[in-house]
Design a protein around this motif. Structure first.
Motif, PDB file in Angstrom:
ATOM      1  N   UNK A  84       0.848  -1.201   0.000  1.00 16.33           N
ATOM      2  CA  UNK A  84       0.000   0.000   0.000  1.00 16.33           C
ATOM      3  C   UNK A  84       0.882   1.250   0.000  1.00 16.33           C
ATOM      4  N   UNK A  85       1.316   1.640  -1.175  1.00 11.83           N
ATOM      5  CA  UNK A  85       2.238   2.772  -1.342  1.00 11.83           C
ATOM      6  C   UNK A  85       1.474   4.085  -1.372  1.00 11.83           C
ATOM      7  N   UNK A  86       2.186   5.203  -1.244  1.00  8.57           N
ATOM      8  CA  UNK A  86       1.532   6.497  -1.427  1.00  8.57           C
ATOM      9  C   UNK A  86       0.799   6.573  -2.766  1.00  8.57           C
ATOM     10  N   UNK A  87       1.394   5.985  -3.825  1.00  8.01           N
ATOM     11  CA  UNK A  87       0.752   6.044  -5.136  1.00  8.01           C
ATOM     12  C   UNK A  87      -0.582   5.285  -5.154  1.00  8.01           C
ATOM     13  N   UNK A  88      -0.641   4.170  -4.446  1.00  9.45           N
ATOM     14  CA  UNK A  88      -1.904   3.418  -4.355  1.00  9.45           C
ATOM     15  C   UNK A  88      -3.003   4.323  -3.805  1.00  9.45           C
ATOM     16  N   UNK A  89      -2.665   5.062  -2.742  1.00 12.84           N
ATOM     17  CA  UNK A  89      -3.675   5.910  -2.104  1.00 12.84           C
ATOM     18  C   UNK A  89      -4.049   7.087  -3.001  1.00 12.84           C
ATOM     19  N   UNK A  90      -3.078   7.618  -3.736  1.00 12.20           N
ATOM     20  CA  UNK A  90      -3.377   8.706  -4.661  1.00 12.20           C
ATOM     21  C   UNK A  90      -4.307   8.216  -5.767  1.00 12.20           C
ATOM     22  N   UNK A 100       5.557  10.327   4.234  1.00 16.06           N
ATOM     23  CA  UNK A 100       6.359  10.715   5.405  1.00 16.06           C
ATOM     24  C   UNK A 100       6.848   9.496   6.187  1.00 16.06           C
ATOM     25  N   UNK A 101       6.627   8.292   5.643  1.00 14.21           N
ATOM     26  CA  UNK A 101       7.228   7.105   6.235  1.00 14.21           C
ATOM     27  C   UNK A 101       6.347   6.287   7.149  1.00 14.21           C
ATOM     28  N   UNK A 102       5.051   6.576   7.166  1.00 18.14           N
ATOM     29  CA  UNK A 102       4.142   5.791   8.016  1.00 18.14           C
ATOM     30  C   UNK A 102       4.182   4.317   7.604  1.00 18.14           C
ATOM     31  N   UNK A 103       4.210   3.426   8.585  1.00 15.55           N
ATOM     32  CA  UNK A 103       4.150   1.985   8.337  1.00 15.55           C
ATOM     33  C   UNK A 103       2.685   1.551   8.407  1.00 15.55           C
ATOM     34  N   UNK A 104       1.988   1.729   7.291  1.00 17.44           N
ATOM     35  CA  UNK A 104       0.549   1.440   7.229  1.00 17.44           C
ATOM     36  C   UNK A 104       0.190   0.013   7.641  1.00 17.44           C
ATOM     37  N   UNK A 105       0.890  -0.996   7.116  1.00 22.22           N
ATOM     38  CA  UNK A 105       0.551  -2.381   7.470  1.00 22.22           C
ATOM     39  C   UNK A 105       0.690  -2.640   8.973  1.00 22.22           C
TER      40      UNK A 105
END
Lengths: 325, 325
Positions: free
Chosen positions: A175-181, B189-194
């Motif tokens: 779940x990368x920043x690009x996925x969320x965008x 900003x480096x959040x560890x979402x999982x």
């Protein structure tokens, strides 16, 4: 060496220069496979091309609501009457994953291979491979940006489905920043995210919930609380009317218990064989663990098959876990 | 009438013009309450202000890993020694929600009220209310943009926690395009979402899984498959070592069964009283249903209390559901 942007342009060219396409994805299609297939079909129809979408097997019932998913032909039931020259393979990590659909490829077929699996060897004539994409749907979203097309809720829903399912509902490490965008852009196109989460991730069947209940009733923990396991027998399966696909996700209940480092799901095959699915919370490499029994997998998720009675198998695996701390 | 942008500017002014602040949130703090409290504390420390963060009660253990969550004082255990003039209330739908912390407000206290609940009546001296925000964390993200501060993983993690928990892991109807855009920025900003999804949404305790198992063992379905229900007794609770908070989410298992329109969780209080939690898949208004028994709630999620034995209560509720099709 082509850059990703060059690959996208080559893909665009491929989609413009032919008139008739066959779109296939992998056997036992998941959310991203179905998502990618119908998204590609939609793009081809926007471009005024003729196209056929087939899969070796059936589309899972929970994905049939997707725009044009009912147009994906189950080739076992309705074999195409001819072969195709221009093939588009979506979400197929290697060529073998197209399964029996390959018999409808002309011998001199040219293939556009669009995929996000890191192991994809580039078997296509044109290859769009982005291994840090969470889903093939994410690559297709970027490919679609190159065309002058009008997004609507239906197609945005198809793309969102691939993202949602391949990231486990925006929870996996991909779940990368690009996925969320991309997800944000798709929601702007009117996607009903809660409906999709409910239908694709939360809905369960009665056999699923019954077999989950059976599994939880068998829950055991090691004395130190670091290992939890459940056991399902063929009799349990029969009593619950459960099929193998109904077992998906049960092992996570063991791993999700606070303090548990290794969660294990033992599925009794018969009196002399057991399958073990192993999940790690991070400290233990369960792939290495599975390998000691001739199995394999990933660091956090692996599996193996053990000969012998279930009680012996449980004991063997727990003993092996205890050598790993 | 102030616009939202004007409100943000007024909030900025409030944060610049005092030197010493008290930050409070609502009683029984959830993810967004803790997230908002520590985010505000972080901003105040960036601004070189002195501040105290208190809550009426304890911070849930699964949120204590958050940056500075251990600095939120449980006022019952460690009452502050003085009162405060400049108060910041985050995520408090109405003034009463601050609970006993109000005894540490000066009589002429001035309040900055930051909240996303549509029912917030603007009890502050300065109010930043955005009712289409999914979480107070989302508003704070926008407020933080007005300051020249350097984001790091810790504070991004705090903000992400509020978004994640108040959207049920990006699954509720409040998951707007803006939520996903903010989440994307925070992941950058480096959040560890999982890790957060695992810790905050998926992790369960042993009593939780045991009481879930008890509930699933009691699962019953109406003949037409449209109503599913489970029952938990005080004996079950005791046997599983479960507290009320361990019951959260169980009712969703009933509603998530394919074909089920109404899922119900009956909790036996004693021989003559039962609490019912009702969930609808969309067709039935369970708030109206609950109201016929003196309860209330939302269209899709409601509850009521019934007098009498559990068997009678189940029968009464099912009968009432059947008048609603």
């Amino acid at each position: 060496m082509h850059t990703y942007e060059q690959a996208l342009q080559a893909g665009k060219q491929f989609l413009l220069e032919h008139d008739d396409y066959l779109v296939v994805s992998h056997v036992q299609p998941d959310g991203d496979a179905v998502s990618s297939t119908v998204t590609m079909g939609w793009l081809l129809s926007c471009l005024g091309k003729t196209f056929t979408m087939i899969n070796e097997g059936e589309i899972p019932s929970r994905m049939r609501f997707l725009y044009h998913a009912d147009a994906i032909v189950n080739m076992t039931e309705q074999p195409p009457e001819r072969k195709f020259k221009a093939i588009i393979c979506v979400d197929c990590a290697d060529f073998a994953r197209v399964g029996l659909t390959r018999q409808y490829f002309e011998e001199d077929a040219i293939i556009l291979n669009i995929d996000h699996h890191p192991t994809n060897n580039g078997y296509g004539s044109v290859n769009i491979i982005k291994s840090d994409a969470a889903a093939t749907a994410e690559i297709l979203f970027e490919l679609l940006q190159l065309f002058d097309i009008t997004w609507d809720k239906d197609i945005a829903t198809a793309v969102y489905t691939g993202l949602l399912t391949d990231t486990g509902g925006f929870r996996y490490a991909n779940t990368s920043p690009n996925v969320m965008t991309v997800a944000s852009r798709l929601l702007e196109h009117g996607v009903d995210g809660p409906y999709l989460a409910q239908t694709l991730l939360e809905e369960v069947t009665l056999p699923q919930i019954r077999i989950l209940n059976k599994a939880l009733s068998s829950l055991q923990m090691s004395e130190d609380g670091r290992v939890a396991w459940v056991v399902i027998t063929p009799e349990d399966m029969q009593e619950c009317g459960a099929a193998n696909e109904d077992l998906e996700g049960i092992v996570n209940y063991t791993r999700n218990i606070r303090g548990v480092e290794v969660g294990i799901f033992f599925k009794v095959i018969n009196d002399n064989a057991v399958k073990a699915s192993l999940r790690s919370a991070g400290k233990i490499d369960v792939a290495a663990l599975a390998q000691t029994f001739g199995g394999g997998g990933h660091v956090l998720a692996a599996g193996c098959r053990l000969e012998g009675k279930v009680e012996e198998s449980v004991e063997k695996v727990l003993k092996q876990v205890n050598t790993q701390w």
